[in-house]
Design an enzyme around this catalytic site. Structure first.
Site, PDB file in Angstrom:
ATOM      1  N   GLU A  95     -37.210 -32.692  40.269  1.00  0.00           N
ATOM      2  CA  GLU A  95     -37.914 -33.588  39.276  1.00  0.00           C
ATOM      3  C   GLU A  95     -37.198 -35.416  39.447  1.00  0.00           C
ATOM      4  O   GLU A  95     -36.046 -35.428  39.948  1.00  0.00           O
ATOM      5  CB  GLU A  95     -37.593 -33.309  37.893  1.00  0.00           C
ATOM      6  N   CYS A 108     -35.183 -42.485  38.308  1.00  0.00           N
ATOM      7  CA  CYS A 108     -33.856 -41.737  38.172  1.00  0.00           C
ATOM      8  C   CYS A 108     -34.421 -40.629  39.418  1.00  0.00           C
ATOM      9  O   CYS A 108     -35.241 -39.844  39.055  1.00  0.00           O
ATOM     10  CB  CYS A 108     -33.792 -41.124  36.978  1.00  0.00           C
ATOM     11  N   CYS A 115     -27.288 -27.888  41.377  1.00  0.00           N
ATOM     12  CA  CYS A 115     -26.070 -28.396  41.771  1.00  0.00           C
ATOM     13  C   CYS A 115     -24.833 -27.419  41.460  1.00  0.00           C
ATOM     14  O   CYS A 115     -24.872 -26.523  40.672  1.00  0.00           O
ATOM     15  CB  CYS A 115     -25.673 -29.574  40.471  1.00  0.00           C
ATOM     16  N   CYS A 119     -21.285 -28.884  35.486  1.00  0.00           N
ATOM     17  CA  CYS A 119     -20.889 -29.349  34.174  1.00  0.00           C
ATOM     18  C   CYS A 119     -21.431 -28.491  33.083  1.00  0.00           C
ATOM     19  O   CYS A 119     -22.614 -28.435  33.294  1.00  0.00           O
ATOM     20  CB  CYS A 119     -21.216 -30.927  34.186  1.00  0.00           C
ATOM     21  N   CYS A 122     -24.983 -29.342  31.322  1.00  0.00           N
ATOM     22  CA  CYS A 122     -26.215 -29.935  32.227  1.00  0.00           C
ATOM     23  C   CYS A 122     -27.030 -28.900  32.586  1.00  0.00           C
ATOM     24  O   CYS A 122     -26.568 -27.886  32.980  1.00  0.00           O
ATOM     25  CB  CYS A 122     -25.604 -30.699  33.306  1.00  0.00           C
ATOM     26  N   CYS A 338     -31.243 -37.469  29.913  1.00  0.00           N
ATOM     27  CA  CYS A 338     -30.091 -37.200  30.832  1.00  0.00           C
ATOM     28  C   CYS A 338     -29.611 -35.752  30.810  1.00  0.00           C
ATOM     29  O   CYS A 338     -29.398 -35.323  29.410  1.00  0.00           O
ATOM     30  CB  CYS A 338     -28.946 -38.207  30.638  1.00  0.00           C
TER      31      CYS A 338
HETATM   32  S1  SF4 Z   1     -24.200 -33.483  35.283  1.00  0.00           S
HETATM   33 FE1  SF4 Z   1     -25.457 -31.829  36.025  1.00  0.00          FE
HETATM   34  S2  SF4 Z   1     -26.221 -32.653  37.945  1.00  0.00           S
HETATM   35 FE2  SF4 Z   1     -24.597 -33.983  37.529  1.00  0.00          FE
HETATM   36  S3  SF4 Z   1     -22.924 -33.266  38.669  1.00  0.00           S
HETATM   37 FE3  SF4 Z   1     -22.705 -32.101  36.805  1.00  0.00          FE
HETATM   38  S4  SF4 Z   1     -23.755 -30.274  36.923  1.00  0.00           S
HETATM   39 FE4  SF4 Z   1     -24.221 -31.823  39.068  1.00  0.00          FE
END
Ligand code: SF4
Length: 350
Positions: A95, A108, A115, A119, A122, A338
């Site tokens: 996306e 963006c 990923c 985190c 996220c 975000c």
């Molecule tokens: S915020 Fe999400 S996309 Fe960004 S590094 Fe951390 S896990 Fe990966």
């Protein structure tokens, strides 16, 4: 990523394209012509490149192609934000989000499918890592948005690598894509208007800063290692002291600052004590802080703090002399804000 054996000319930086063409016995300046067609006029077929000889166009069509993954789904938020979901050639999806503001049009973009950095707040991290995007797949997101904006007489002003993935986990392809964003034969953007956001992958951050004079945003999200390691496992490898030292080493254009992103999580990292610790951590750094109130999504157990709590946190930083803004939430109703991107765009992943 595709079964098509032809060379994809989208995503190849100009010097590489020049070498490729000269290996094929063609003049180097042809690379500039082809780049203009791809990034300025959004050509997807060689036939439309009318300033190239017909026989050259036919040769190009036999050995080369210009990929253009379709935007399978477009969603528009009530605040004008748009989210695009691209279906990639291997069936994966990513996306990007276009955020219109008064004097800016910011795109963006994503650099990975999923990923690996996980985190805790996220949605992309909750997917796990699926694969890196190619430079072609990265710049295609920009081609699509620029073309779409041109259709309504508008211009893309900024690109931020804040979509799916950590761009510094995909350094080679991101660096090639940035070459095209900055090239006058590509998108011609100033490095001030291209921002690379990272969870803090220090060696890649310093390597990219040597290659390209772009802007950096570093996700800090906690002022102490114990808390940050819980929220962002990457902190165990690259702890805060080393991260802040690396941020000091990033070359900055005159008058520019490195950005520290801080997602406020209710009752977790949003106290006045946390704000004071953050101010102490960032002391001496040319930095501006972006505070983002957490955007709820189905993958996280966190909650968003109230505006009053966010304002108090901001005021502590301001009192310490640190430029701070609370970023407005955009596109939350289409899960474009975000930390909300998951390649689902309102549906389930295939
Ligand atoms: S915020 Fe999400 S996309 Fe960004 S590094 Fe951390 S896990 Fe990966």
């Amino acid at each position: 990523m595709s079964g098509d054996p032809r060379t994809d000319l989208k995503g190849i930086p100009l010097p590489e394209l020049e070498s490729l063409l000269s290996r094929w016995g063609k003049e180097r300046y042809r690379a500039r012509q082809i780049s203009r067609w791809i990034y300025r006029r959004f050509a997807e077929e060689f036939d439309s490149m009318t300033d190239l000889a017909k026989s050259f166009r036919e040769d190009l069509s036999c050995g080369c192609r210009i990929s253009a993954p379709p935007a399978e789904r477009l969603e528009a938020s009530s605040d004008g934000t748009e989210k695009y979901l691209f279906r990639l050639e291997d069936g994966e999806s990513v996306e990007s989000v276009l955020i219109p503001e008064e004097d800016r049009r910011t795109l963006c973009i994503s650099s990975q499918v999923g990923c690996a950095l996980k985190c805790g707040f996220c949605a992309t991290g909750a997917m796990g890592f699926r694969r890196n995007l190619t430079s072609s797949e990265i710049v295609h997101q920009v081609c699509f948005a620029v073309n779409r904006l041109a259709g309504r007489g508008e211009r893309l002003t900024n690109v931020v690598f804040m979509g799916m993935g950590d761009p510094l986990e995909n350094l080679p392809e991101v660096s090639r894509a940035i070459s095209i964003l900055l090239s006058q034969f590509g998108f011609g953007l100033s490095g001030k208007r291209v921002t690379v956001s990272t969870a803090g992958v220090i060696p890649a951050m310093l390597a990219l800063a040597k290659e390209h004079l772009v802007s950096f945003a570093v996700s800090i999200n906690a002022p102490r290692d114990d808390l940050r390691s819980r929220l962002m496992p990457v902190n165990r490898k690259y702890p805060l002291k080393e991260l802040v030292a690396a941020m000091k080493r990033i070359p900055l254009q005159s008058g520019r600052k490195v950005t520290a992103e801080y997602v406020l999580l209710a009752g977790v990292n949003d106290s006045e004590g946390d704000a004071r610790d953050l101010a102490a951590l960032l002391k001496g750094l040319r930095v501006k802080v972006n505070l983002i109130r957490f955007n709820a999504h189905e993958c996280g157990d966190f909650e968003s703090p109230s505006l009053e709590v966010a304002d108090r946190f901001r005021d502590v930083l301001l009192a310490a002399g640190i430029q701070t803004i609370t970023r407005e939430r955009r596109g939350a109703d289409i899960r474009a804000a975000c930390g909300q991107l998951s390649g689902m765009a309102g549906g389930k992943r295939p």
